[in-house]
Design a protein around this motif. Structure first.
Motif, mmCIF file in Angstrom:
data_model
loop_
_atom_site.group_PDB
_atom_site.id
_atom_site.type_symbol
_atom_site.label_atom_id
_atom_site.label_comp_id
_atom_site.label_asym_id
_atom_site.label_seq_id
_atom_site.Cartn_x
_atom_site.Cartn_y
_atom_site.Cartn_z
ATOM 1 N N GLN A 158 0.827 -1.204 0.000
ATOM 2 C CA GLN A 158 0.000 0.000 0.000
ATOM 3 C C GLN A 158 0.864 1.258 0.000
ATOM 4 N N GLN A 159 1.963 1.205 0.728
ATOM 5 C CA GLN A 159 2.877 2.347 0.735
ATOM 6 C C GLN A 159 3.494 2.542 -0.647
ATOM 7 N N ALA A 160 3.874 1.439 -1.296
ATOM 8 C CA ALA A 160 4.460 1.537 -2.637
ATOM 9 C C ALA A 160 3.451 2.107 -3.624
ATOM 10 N N ILE A 161 2.201 1.688 -3.486
ATOM 11 C CA ILE A 161 1.151 2.215 -4.358
ATOM 12 C C ILE A 161 0.972 3.705 -4.128
ATOM 13 N N ALA A 162 1.000 4.129 -2.864
ATOM 14 C CA ALA A 162 0.832 5.540 -2.543
ATOM 15 C C ALA A 162 1.979 6.376 -3.094
ATOM 16 N N VAL A 163 3.208 5.850 -2.954
ATOM 17 C CA VAL A 163 4.377 6.574 -3.469
ATOM 18 C C VAL A 163 4.289 6.686 -4.982
ATOM 19 N N TYR A 164 3.941 5.584 -5.661
ATOM 20 C CA TYR A 164 3.835 5.588 -7.117
ATOM 21 C C TYR A 164 2.739 6.545 -7.581
ATOM 22 N N ALA A 165 1.605 6.525 -6.866
ATOM 23 C CA ALA A 165 0.491 7.400 -7.232
ATOM 24 C C ALA A 165 0.878 8.855 -7.103
ATOM 25 N N SER A 166 1.550 9.200 -5.998
ATOM 26 C CA SER A 166 2.001 10.581 -5.803
ATOM 27 C C SER A 166 2.997 10.988 -6.871
ATOM 28 N N ALA A 167 3.915 10.068 -7.200
ATOM 29 C CA ALA A 167 4.919 10.366 -8.217
ATOM 30 C C ALA A 167 4.274 10.609 -9.571
ATOM 31 N N GLN A 168 3.301 9.781 -9.938
ATOM 32 C CA GLN A 168 2.649 9.955 -11.232
ATOM 33 C C GLN A 168 1.879 11.275 -11.295
ATOM 34 N N ASP A 169 1.241 11.648 -10.197
ATOM 35 C CA ASP A 169 0.539 12.938 -10.163
ATOM 36 C C ASP A 169 1.517 14.089 -10.350
ATOM 37 N N THR A 170 2.707 13.980 -9.738
ATOM 38 C CA THR A 170 3.710 15.044 -9.850
ATOM 39 C C THR A 170 4.349 15.062 -11.231
ATOM 40 N N LEU A 171 4.680 13.892 -11.765
ATOM 41 C CA LEU A 171 5.324 13.826 -13.080
ATOM 42 C C LEU A 171 4.415 14.340 -14.185
ATOM 43 N N ALA A 172 3.111 14.280 -13.978
ATOM 44 C CA ALA A 172 2.174 14.782 -14.977
ATOM 45 C C ALA A 172 2.256 16.299 -15.127
ATOM 46 N N LYS A 173 2.974 16.968 -14.212
ATOM 47 C CA LYS A 173 3.143 18.420 -14.291
ATOM 48 C C LYS A 173 4.341 18.806 -15.151
ATOM 49 N N TYR A 174 5.092 17.804 -15.612
ATOM 50 C CA TYR A 174 6.267 18.051 -16.445
ATOM 51 C C TYR A 174 5.970 17.700 -17.905
ATOM 52 N N VAL A 175 6.812 18.219 -18.776
ATOM 53 C CA VAL A 175 6.809 17.835 -20.184
ATOM 54 C C VAL A 175 8.235 17.454 -20.553
ATOM 55 N N VAL A 176 8.371 16.651 -21.590
ATOM 56 C CA VAL A 176 9.695 16.285 -22.080
ATOM 57 C C VAL A 176 9.974 17.067 -23.355
ATOM 58 N N ARG A 177 11.033 17.850 -23.341
ATOM 59 C CA ARG A 177 11.458 18.610 -24.514
ATOM 60 C C ARG A 177 12.701 17.948 -25.083
ATOM 61 N N LYS A 178 12.707 17.770 -26.383
ATOM 62 C CA LYS A 178 13.768 16.965 -26.985
ATOM 63 C C LYS A 178 14.304 17.591 -28.260
ATOM 64 N N SER A 179 15.581 17.389 -28.462
ATOM 65 C CA SER A 179 16.259 17.818 -29.682
ATOM 66 C C SER A 179 17.509 16.949 -29.817
ATOM 67 N N LEU A 180 18.459 17.402 -30.594
ATOM 68 C CA LEU A 180 19.729 16.709 -30.727
ATOM 69 C C LEU A 180 20.830 17.559 -30.111
ATOM 70 N N GLU A 181 21.686 16.945 -29.340
ATOM 71 C CA GLU A 181 22.795 17.658 -28.702
ATOM 72 C C GLU A 181 23.793 18.138 -29.744
ATOM 73 N N PRO A 182 24.555 19.173 -29.417
ATOM 74 C CA PRO A 182 25.665 19.568 -30.296
ATOM 75 C C PRO A 182 26.871 18.660 -30.055
ATOM 76 N N ALA A 183 26.668 17.363 -30.264
ATOM 77 C CA ALA A 183 27.730 16.368 -30.082
ATOM 78 C C ALA A 183 27.333 15.120 -30.846
ATOM 79 N N TYR A 184 28.339 14.344 -31.240
ATOM 80 C CA TYR A 184 28.041 13.107 -31.958
ATOM 81 C C TYR A 184 28.841 11.956 -31.347
ATOM 82 N N THR A 185 28.253 10.765 -31.443
ATOM 83 C CA THR A 185 28.923 9.556 -30.984
ATOM 84 C C THR A 185 29.609 8.893 -32.171
ATOM 85 N N GLN A 186 30.840 8.453 -31.969
ATOM 86 C CA GLN A 186 31.645 7.875 -33.037
ATOM 87 C C GLN A 186 32.233 6.552 -32.595
#
Length: 847
Positions: free
Chosen positions: A355-383
């Motif tokens: 029940q504690q794990a469920i509560a922690v996960y539920a709280s985390a999901q509610d908080t993470l829903a306030k974020y967005v993921v912004r994505k692009s390409l770094e000024p670096a390349y892997t070789q």
């Protein structure tokens, strides 16, 4: 093959005046046509858009609220505040960008633009007899102590970084050593910089610009600026560094003359990559670079929110409560309330924990829903780096075979496509798409071609059955460059003769038509060799012995099909068990900065190594994970055999493996083992299979993140390795030490600068020098493109993909996120204004 504990290269720099370095390998006639290739590929590509656009929620300043604090994650607290010291890191650069003058900043296309907050103008006003650049400073520009920014600050920085005074412990001085003098112009707002010799990358200088209080004396440069800055001149001030809370606080600069910062303060918080998901779930950060798994967790939370599912419901749908069925719940309740007190107590404790794990996960999901993921390409390349100092890869035909065996498009797609990012492999070592010098020079090497890769290997003498054949008589044509040099030395051939041979080869390179013809003839010879080899293999498979052929046994029937035969990683769970390709993970690593050469060997190497290391391991000096490493050196827990032991069951028959003179073709592939390097390991696994398809065996060695660069890449203790380099707006300056031709030292080792592949040519060095020394911008770009084409042809470095940039940001945060090639504009970052009731009503009425 490289051996642990026996590095043969030294990461060392010499005087900035040193123009040429010595080589570990030469190129064949197929390389001589790269001038034509470079010229053909330098057209419209230079003006194309970046591979991926910025994703930073742009907003006009009048839409940004005044005030607020931004909590921004960084990898570590800054070891120094002096960007020109060897241990400066990404946090150092972030602070410098907010509090110090940058005369030029990079735009969305990665091109330098004059910063009007500090410069009214800057231009070359004289070219004869010497280059003179006149800077006209913004008349309002002042340091935080009220003093005007002026010529004394330029002079102090030049003297500190010129390399003439060794009391300054500098990590780089590129360009400053070319300055002859700096003087005041017509007034205090004009600065005249006279160069001893032309310098095309003059816009790279004086960014960041430190006050004379820092640069004026060795003690203030070396020690004083490590923990504090006596004066600053940016939209923010450095308030302080709190080691206990692992934070750096920047506050709005009241003396700032430009557009005022929207935020009251910025708090840079050191949060290890592995802890960022938890920090975001707790709501203690507003902005943070993240890895793919954290990005997927946020995306899941957003999908739940859009579906009207709260955290508690999400926990039951896909969280800790998802495995609880009605029957399991009923059984658990019955046991928890049963007559067996001991069993009931155990079940009750488990129910409480769940029940504690469920509560922690539920709280985390509610908080993470306030974020967005912004994505692009770094000024670096892997070789993929191919160590050409010794062993099979000293032969450029083998290096080219490795390159032709690799499907770069497939590797790029495996990393970038799942993230929804463009998956186009970089076409240049020296610039990224969108930058002025960019042009696709990969045609100088060629695309993936299994048949051509096998032909190149056969031409180099690596054939099926060669591993069991006795060495041929002296004078055999096939062999590595290192072996040929050893033979020459044994016969009394001097180094001068070798140098003369190389000089003759350079002269031949001047004739493009002859070069193209030679390349065509060589390609034809290789294909003919491949056809002959195929015929021999077919005959061998039918049981007929071919007298006088180049193969003694048939090649494995799998053809182009990749397999794990011959691959045995000590530390894996079970020997001989066929491994599966892990899901590609695009971990977000630390921010990149522009790298440049240095006057002192150890300090230059440390600075470049630290930044390159941060790119690939996802850790800084204080954030490395203390995890056990599956080494292959001496047998550790989980190891089934010492390094080099063939895997039981799956090891190929010696007569089937490629070999030469009784030696099997096997390359040591070194990869970092830490939690920030999942993406590299996934890509490495795919490369192993691609090489296997052409008969190249690999021995994968996983090493700790801490030792990956220091003990393996820099020392040359590897054959193949994956690591990244940041892009630069000034490749003629910043990329030269990475591709400079290594120089033999008196003790027989190599002085490699930062050329860890140890492959280079005099002509590449000459092109870099010419590009840095011309004031014609288009000519400089064309020379850089020609240098890149030759780097491709040398096959010491194979760019695979531009690295993904994933950033978690609070939804209301604007002008911040994945900046791509551009530099942040710190004064514009802030939180979006809340809509007023009138504004909301007006918007609702808009049809």
């Amino acid at each position: 093959m490289s051996q642990i504990g026996a590095p043969r290269g030294r990461t060392c720099s010499r005087s900035p005046r040193s123009r040429t370095l010595r080589s570990v390998a030469t190129l064949t006639s197929a390389v001589l046509a790269v001038t034509v290739l470079a010229g053909c590929s330098s057209g419209d590509e230079a003006d194309e858009a970046p591979a991926a656009a910025q994703d930073n929620a742009p907003a006009a300043r009048d839409k940004v609220a005044d005030g607020g604090t931004l909590r921004w994650a960084v990898d570590t607290l800054p070891p120094t505040l002096n960007s020109f010291q060897a241990d400066a890191d990404g946090t150092t650069s972030r602070i410098a960008g907010a509090v110090l003058p940058s005369l030029y900043t990079l735009d969305a296309r990665g091109r330098p633009q004059r910063n009007a907050d500090y410069l009214e103008s800057a231009q070359v006003v004289e070219t004869e007899p010497k280059q003179v650049v006149l800077y006209k400073l913004n008349q309002q520009a002042v340091w935080s102590d009220g003093r005007e920014i002026g010529a004394p600050d330029f002079v102090a920085q030049w003297r500190a970084l010129s390399g003439r005074d060794t009391a300054y412990w500098t990590a780089r001085n590129s360009g400053y050593e070319r300055i002859e003098k700096i003087e005041r112009g017509k007034n205090d707002l004009e600065v005249r910089v006279t160069f001893a010799k032309p310098y095309s990358d003059w816009k790279s200088l004086f960014t960041p610009l430190y006050p004379k209080q820092v640069m004026g004396a060795p003690n203030t440069f070396n020690d004083g600026a490590r923990t504090t800055l006596k004066a600053t001149a940016g939209p923010f001030l450095l308030k302080g560094i709190d080691r206990k809370s692992s934070t750096v606080t920047l506050t709005r600069n009241p003396r700032w003359w430009g557009q005022p910062a929207k935020l009251d303060s910025v708090v840079l918080t050191a949060v290890p990559r592995a802890d960022r998901a938890a920090a975001l779930a707790a709501g203690t950060l507003d902005l943070a670079e993240i890895d793919r798994s954290t990005a997927e967790r946020i995306a899941l939370a957003l999908r739940d929110a859009r579906a009207g599912r709260n955290g508690a419901e999400a926990a039951l749908a896909h969280g800790p409560g998802s495995s609880i069925t009605p029957s399991k719940a009923l059984k658990s309740w019955a046991l928890a309330n049963g007559s067996d007190e001991e069993k009931a107590a155990e079940v009750q404790a488990a129910r409480t924990k769940n029940q504690q794990a469920i509560a922690v996960y539920a709280s985390a999901q509610d908080t993470l829903a306030k974020y967005v993921v912004r994505k692009s390409l770094e000024p670096a390349y892997t070789q993929l780096s191919l160590n050409g100092e010794s062993g099979p890869l000293a032969d450029e035909r083998v290096r080219r075979a490795v390159a032709r065996a690799i499907n770069r498009q497939e590797l790029a797609e495996s990393v970038l496509k799942p993230l929804g990012l463009p998956a186009r492999p970089p076409g240049s070592h020296l610039a990224l798409a969108g930058q002025a010098a960019y042009a696709d020079g990969s045609d100088a090497l060629g695309s993936q071609d299994t048949e051509e890769a096998r032909a190149l290997l056969a031409d180099a003498g690596w054939v099926p059955g060669g591993a069991v054949r006795k060495p041929a008589d002296a004078g055999t044509k096939a062999g590595s460059e290192a072996e040929r040099k050893a033979a020459e030395k044994a016969n009394g051939t001097t180094a001068d003769k070798a140098a003369g041979t190389e000089a003759d080869a350079s002269k031949e390179e001047a004739t493009k038509e002859e070069a193209t013809k030679a390349g065509t003839q060589q390609d034809g010879a290789r294909k003919e060799a491949a056809q002959q080899e195929a015929a021999q293999q077919e005959a061998a498979q039918q049981g007929a012995d071919q007298a006088g052929g180049t193969t003694d046994a048939k090649k494995k029937e799998s053809g182009d099909t990749a397999s794990d035969e011959g691959l045995y990683i000590v530390g894996d769970d079970k020997p001989g068990e066929r491994r599966t390709v892990p899901a590609p993970a695009a971990g977000a690593e630390s921010a990149t900065g522009i790298l440049a050469p240095a006057p002192a060997a150890a300090r230059q190497s440390a600075a470049l190594l630290a930044r390159a290391e941060a790119l690939d391991t996802g850790t800084g000096s204080g954030a490395r994970a203390a995890l056990p490493v599956s080494g292959t050196d001496k047998g550790v827990a989980g190891a089934y055999a010492p390094r080099g032991t063939a895997a039981p069951v799956t090891a190929p028959d010696a007569a089937q493996a490629l070999g030469k003179d009784g030696k099997a073709l096997s390359l040591r592939f070194v990869l970092p083992s830490g939690p920030g390097s999942e993406s590299l390991r996934a890509v490495g696994d795919r490369i192993v299979r691609m090489l296997d398809a052409v008969g190249i065996r690999t021995e994968v060695t996983k090493v700790s993140d801490e030792s990956f660069f220091k003990d393996h890449i820099a020392s040359g203790d590897y054959d193949l390795a994956l690591y990244s380099w940041p892009a630069s707006a000034f490749p003629a300056t910043d990329a030269r030490p990475i591709y400079a031709k290594p120089e033999p030292a008196s003790d027989g080792s190599l002085l490699v600068e930062q050329n860890y592949s140890r492959v280079g040519t005099d002509r590449i060095d000459q092109l870099f020098d010419q590009a840095a020394g011309t004031l014609d911008e288009e000519e400089a770009r064309e020379l850089v493109r020609q240098a890149d084409a030759r780097i491709w042809a040398a096959a010491g470095s194979i760019p695979l993909y531009q690295r993904p940039q994933l950033v978690a940001a609070k939804a209301e945060l604007v002008n911040a996120g994945a900046w791509g090639l551009a530099a942040p504009r710190y004064q514009d970052i802030g939180f979006k204004k809340a809509e007023t009731s009138k504004g909301a009503e007006r918007n609702s009425r808009t049809p």
